[in-house]
Motif scaffolding. Structure first.
Motif, short mmCIF file in Angstrom:
data_model
loop_
_atom_site.label_atom_id
_atom_site.label_comp_id
_atom_site.label_asym_id
_atom_site.label_seq_id
_atom_site.Cartn_x
_atom_site.Cartn_y
_atom_site.Cartn_z
N THR A 531 12.93 -7.24 -6.04
CA THR A 531 14.19 -7.03 -6.77
C THR A 531 15.37 -6.52 -5.84
OG1 THR A 531 13.32 -4.88 -7.12
CG2 THR A 531 12.94 -6.46 -8.65
N GLY A 532 14.92 -6.09 -4.45
CA GLY A 532 15.97 -5.68 -3.51
C GLY A 532 16.04 -6.78 -2.56
N HIS A 533 16.35 -6.56 -1.30
CA HIS A 533 16.62 -7.60 -0.40
C HIS A 533 15.89 -7.23 1.02
CE1 HIS A 533 19.16 -4.79 1.97
NE2 HIS A 533 19.59 -4.36 0.85
N SER A 534 15.02 -6.14 1.21
CA SER A 534 14.55 -6.00 2.52
C SER A 534 13.18 -5.93 2.30
CB SER A 534 15.11 -4.60 2.99
OG SER A 534 14.79 -3.70 2.22
N LEU A 535 12.38 -6.76 3.27
CA LEU A 535 10.80 -6.90 3.27
C LEU A 535 10.49 -5.87 4.56
CD1 LEU A 535 8.32 -8.10 2.40
CD2 LEU A 535 8.69 -9.96 4.13
N HIS A 536 9.50 -5.01 4.03
CA HIS A 536 8.80 -4.00 4.89
C HIS A 536 7.93 -4.71 5.78
CE1 HIS A 536 10.13 -0.24 2.92
NE2 HIS A 536 10.23 -1.01 1.70
N ASP A 537 7.55 -4.32 6.99
CA ASP A 537 6.33 -4.88 7.78
C ASP A 537 5.33 -4.02 8.09
OD1 ASP A 537 7.66 -3.14 9.53
OD2 ASP A 537 8.63 -4.68 11.03
N GLN A 538 5.50 -2.72 7.64
CA GLN A 538 4.55 -1.43 7.73
C GLN A 538 3.88 -1.38 6.32
OE1 GLN A 538 3.45 -0.30 10.82
NE2 GLN A 538 4.84 -1.89 11.62
N TYR A 539 2.55 -1.30 6.16
CA TYR A 539 1.77 -1.18 4.87
C TYR A 539 0.55 -0.23 5.30
CZ TYR A 539 4.92 -4.39 2.84
OH TYR A 539 6.11 -5.51 2.58
N ARG A 540 0.25 0.71 4.48
CA ARG A 540 -0.84 1.53 4.52
C ARG A 540 -2.20 0.71 4.49
NH1 ARG A 540 1.10 6.66 1.08
NH2 ARG A 540 3.36 6.66 1.33
N GLU A 541 -2.24 -0.13 3.44
CA GLU A 541 -3.45 -0.97 3.23
C GLU A 541 -3.43 -2.38 3.16
OE1 GLU A 541 -6.67 0.11 3.25
OE2 GLU A 541 -6.79 2.19 2.63
N LEU A 542 -2.31 -2.90 2.38
CA LEU A 542 -2.27 -4.32 2.37
C LEU A 542 -2.27 -4.90 3.31
CD1 LEU A 542 -0.53 -4.24 -1.28
CD2 LEU A 542 -3.21 -4.53 -0.65
N LEU A 543 -2.57 -6.35 3.57
CA LEU A 543 -1.79 -7.21 4.33
C LEU A 543 -1.06 -8.16 3.66
CD1 LEU A 543 -4.92 -6.38 5.60
CD2 LEU A 543 -5.14 -8.81 6.39
N ILE A 544 0.27 -8.00 4.00
CA ILE A 544 1.43 -8.72 3.37
C ILE A 544 1.96 -9.67 4.49
CG2 ILE A 544 3.61 -8.66 2.45
CD1 ILE A 544 1.51 -7.19 0.79
N ASP A 658 3.41 -17.41 6.87
CA ASP A 658 4.88 -17.34 7.54
C ASP A 658 5.98 -17.53 6.61
OD1 ASP A 658 3.75 -16.71 10.10
OD2 ASP A 658 3.75 -18.74 10.62
N ASN A 659 5.67 -18.61 5.60
CA ASN A 659 6.84 -19.03 4.66
C ASN A 659 6.50 -18.51 3.29
OD1 ASN A 659 7.96 -20.00 6.96
ND2 ASN A 659 6.26 -22.03 6.80
N ARG A 660 5.33 -17.64 2.80
CA ARG A 660 5.19 -17.15 1.48
C ARG A 660 5.06 -15.87 1.58
NH1 ARG A 660 1.22 -21.51 -1.71
NH2 ARG A 660 2.65 -23.21 -1.99
N VAL A 661 5.24 -15.33 0.36
CA VAL A 661 4.97 -13.77 0.15
C VAL A 661 3.76 -13.84 -0.27
CG1 VAL A 661 5.64 -11.52 -0.87
CG2 VAL A 661 7.39 -13.49 -0.22
N GLU A 662 2.79 -13.30 0.46
CA GLU A 662 1.27 -13.10 0.10
C GLU A 662 0.92 -11.62 0.42
OE1 GLU A 662 -0.47 -15.58 -0.94
OE2 GLU A 662 0.63 -17.59 0.08
N ALA A 663 -0.37 -11.24 -0.43
CA ALA A 663 -0.95 -10.16 -0.55
C ALA A 663 -2.35 -10.38 -0.58
CB ALA A 663 -0.47 -9.39 -1.66
#
Length: 723
Positions: A531-544, A658-663
């Motif tokens: 809903t915003g515009h910036s994608l984080h690159d640091q996560y505690r548990e998930l591989l994103i 690289d080209n999809r948002v995945e979790a």
């Protein structure tokens, strides 16, 4: 020195070994007994299979189910229809993409060394015999077997005169009014032939004239493709009934010829997303443009004359190499009409997804609430063995009605046209919850359905995000925020499958429910990106993806390789739909050369070549084809005995990483880890529905030995779910 007579060879130094263990020891010792030699170039095209041909090999395995007499007859017919659908999508997507690259004069080579033009030619060379094999499977095996079982698909000419007369009356009253013949002449241009429609081409002449006129008659989709003859289970294809009555459509002319044909159009009708005013506009344009896209395949009845074919070729602008002459009937998708017959003796036993054992009865320590049960302990669900309605749908149902729930967030990639998931999200908003939904408008072939739901959600005042510019959102995630006595609690669902009640009955998928604070906070970040515009690159548990996922997978593979070099046990087991990413394959090759045992269960596309001496001799690749579509993504890394498990939405493909948002989520609960290991072990032990990939890209079916018990993965999981 060369050792070509040895079975296993170190490709760095060409030292030869009699056994795999000897080769592995040599590699683990750092090639100390090597003569001078360079490192293997793991980017060499010889180490990669063609993505397109690998997909066709998967379709070949699907077709094999249609000829496998171990399957019930109507189950075989189902796979015949699935093969048609798979080949349709392959031509629309993959061949369509190659056509666009050829038109743009792109000559870049794929990892296996082919240009787009070479890939296109190889695909057509392989696809033609497969389509012919499908026709033979129907005519030589399925059609006679159906007749023996009392289900006859007949030719119109084989009917008695009385039966023909009754069908002709039916045609005149019910079919004729729906038909619209379109003729080419000076006042009428060549008609638009819609994608995947079945048509009759008709050549007519005025009495006494030699010039022929071409007309097209579209076989209507809103009528049964197989027309019942009387009250029996005897049928005639609709196109034959139309052909027999063409004189009603073209009176007072001579009908010279008629022949069926079918057009497949390119589905890769992209436009630059950056210049689209918004993703809604882009989705609407894709839906419209796909109907008029270029033709990538023309299927014709093998009886069609050169004169009629020349007419089609001149107006459809299709290359002659993409024309496939086949015995009628064309298009077996509609033959699944016969699957509705009440013939349990010809079908697999109907499967009813079972209640989840932890949710099927109230527990004294959870009060019967799914939230209390998840908070007590992480919960794994496995569809279709366990009910979607009793797990995922229940999670949402309770969240929608629970007065303590503050917010619900969901990412929807595909969902049913009458989705209870979306309905409950609307009801949750009506009940005062904050509801945010990410609806992916770029989900191919579901754009129209998703667009309708997105507009409906917005009308209900729900926050809707329409995917993201530059990335397709493919995550299968949901987050519930709940006020509890000890504060605000986050409940998460991370799965491998869509929030789709119908596919959950046919696709094999995994999902994790957890009250982990770290995973919940990671999902908060992810939904804020939607809903915003910036994608984080640091996560505690998930591989994103496209954040930290690629880096973490590479790190996990390299860690196994390091353990192997240290002489420790090292292994990787991965179950994915597709393995295509060159970087991941290269890392797997390096790990195998270091001595890591790698077992892969890959449903369809696989670029990796297994069992190449000195490169991938410790890698096996299996594919399981059965009644349910294997769809889950599950990863295991031995990690010096720590045993790391992950499940999620991402395949090992460049587009996913690289080209999809995945979790992808880690699994920490020991009981769930044990269950996932069991799923992997069953897949690796299957000797009935499993195929093994050979170094040349072909597959060999596993069969049980004479005294070996039959092991079927899906049958065993169904038994366990019932128990």
């Amino acid at each position: 020195m060369s050792n070509k007579h040895h079975r296993y060879e170190c490709l760095s130094c060409e030292s030869g070994f009699e056994t795999k263990a000897q080769l592995r020891g040599h590699l683990n010792n750092g090639h100390t007994d090597c003569e001078p030699g360079g490192e293997v170039d793991l980017t060499d095209p010889e180490y990669y299979l063609s993505r397109e041909l690998s997909k066709l090999e998967f379709n070949r395995r699907v077709l094999a189910e249609a000829t496998d007499e171990r399957n019930p007859l109507l189950e075989r017919l189902k796979f015949l229809a699935i093969f048609t659908q798979n080949m349709d999508e392959f031509f629309m997507k993959r061949v369509g993409g190659l056509e666009q690259q050829r038109a743009a004069n792109i000559t870049d080579r794929s990892p296996d060394g082919r240009t787009p033009d070479e890939q296109w030619r190889d695909v057509l060379d392989m696809a033609g015999p497969m389509l012919e094999e499908q026709a033979r499977a129907y005519h030589d095996h399925l059609r006679p077997a159906l007749a023996d079982a009392g289900i006859a698909v007949l030719d119109y000419a084989a009917l008695s005169s009385d039966e023909q007369a009754r069908l002709d009356d039916y045609f005149e009253s019910s079919i004729l009014p729906t038909l619209t013949p379109l003729t080419i002449d000076s006042a009428k241009p060549f008609p638009h032939i819609s994608n995947l429609s079945l048509s009759l081409g008709v050549l007519t002449q005025q009495p006494g004239e030699s010039d022929a006129t071409f007309s097209r008659v579209k076989i209507p989709k809103n009528q049964p493709r197989l027309v019942q003859v009387g009250d029996d289970t005897r049928y005639v294809p609709l196109e034959q009934l139309v052909a027999a009555n063409l004189a009603m459509l073209f009176p007072d002319v001579d009908i010279v010829e008629h022949a069926a044909f079918r057009v497949t159009r390119n589905a890769e009708v992209r436009r630059n997303e950056e210049i689209a005013e918004d993703l809604v506009q882009r989705a609407e344009e894709v839906i419209e443009r796909r109907q008029f896209a270029t033709v990538v395949r023309l299927e014709i009845a093998e009886s069609m004359s050169e004169r009629m074919l020349d007419t089609l070729l001149s107006h459809l602008d299709v290359d002659e190499r993409a024309v496939f002459g086949l015995p009628a009937p064309l298009d077996f998708r509609d033959f699944d009409q016969l699957l509705d017959l009440d013939r349990p003796d010809l079908t697999v036993e109907e499967w009813t997804p079972q209640p989840h054992p932890r949710l099927s009865r109230p527990r004294h320590d959870s009060g019967g609430s799914i939230f209390s049960e998840i908070k007590r302990e992480d919960l794994l669900v496995h569809h279709p063995y366990q009910s979607f309605e009793g797990t995922v749908q229940r999670f949402l149902d309770e969240a929608a009605d629970d007065p303590n729930v503050l917010a619900i967030k969901a990412a929807i990639y595909r969902t049913a046209s009458d989705s209870k998931v979306v309905q409950r999200l609307i009801e949750a908003a009506d009940n005062g919850k904050q509801v945010a939904v990410m609806v992916e408008l770029k989900a191919r072939f579901d754009e129209e359905n998703n667009l309708e739901w997105a507009k409906r959600l917005e009308e209900e005042g729900i926050h809707v995000a329409y995917g993201t510019i530059g990335h397709k959102t493919h995550t299968k995630t949901m987050l519930v925020v709940r006020q509890e006595d000890d504060g605000v609690q986050l409940y998460s669902h991370v799965g491998t499958g869509n929030y789709h009640s119908e596919t959950a009955k046919r696709y094999e998928d995994l999902g994790l429910f957890t009250a982990s604070r770290d995973i919940g906070q990671d999902l908060v970040k992810l939904f804020n990106y939607f809903t915003g515009h910036s994608l984080h690159d640091q996560y505690r548990e998930l591989l994103i993806a496209p954040g930290n996922m690629r880096e973490r997978f590479v790190e996990l593979i390299r860690r196994e390789a390091e353990h192997a070099r240290e002489g420790k046990e090292a292994s990787i087991v991965a179950k994915v739909n597709r393995l295509e990413d060159p970087e991941i394959i290269e890392e797997l090759y390096r790990a195998a050369r270091a001595g890591v045992d790698i077992d892969l269960v890959v449903r369809d596309i696989c670029r990796l070549r297994p069992e190449l001496a000195g490169v991938s001799d410790s890698i096996t690749v299996r594919s399981i084809i059965n009644r349910f579509l294997e769809h889950s993504r599950l990863f295991y890394f031995h990690d010096d005995g720590a045993g790391r498990y992950y499940i999620g939405s991402a395949d090992w493909m460049e587009r996913n990483l690289d080209n999809r948002v995945e979790a992808v989520t880690p699994i920490h609960d020991p009981d769930i880890q044990q269950r996932l290991r069991h799923v992997l072990d069953l897949s690796l032990a299957d000797n009935y529905n499993a195929w093994e990939l050979q170094p040349d890209g072909s597959y060999v079916r596993h069969t049980p030995g004479e005294d070996e018990p039959i092991r079927k993965t899906q049958a065993q999981l169904m038994r366990e779910a019932q128990e």
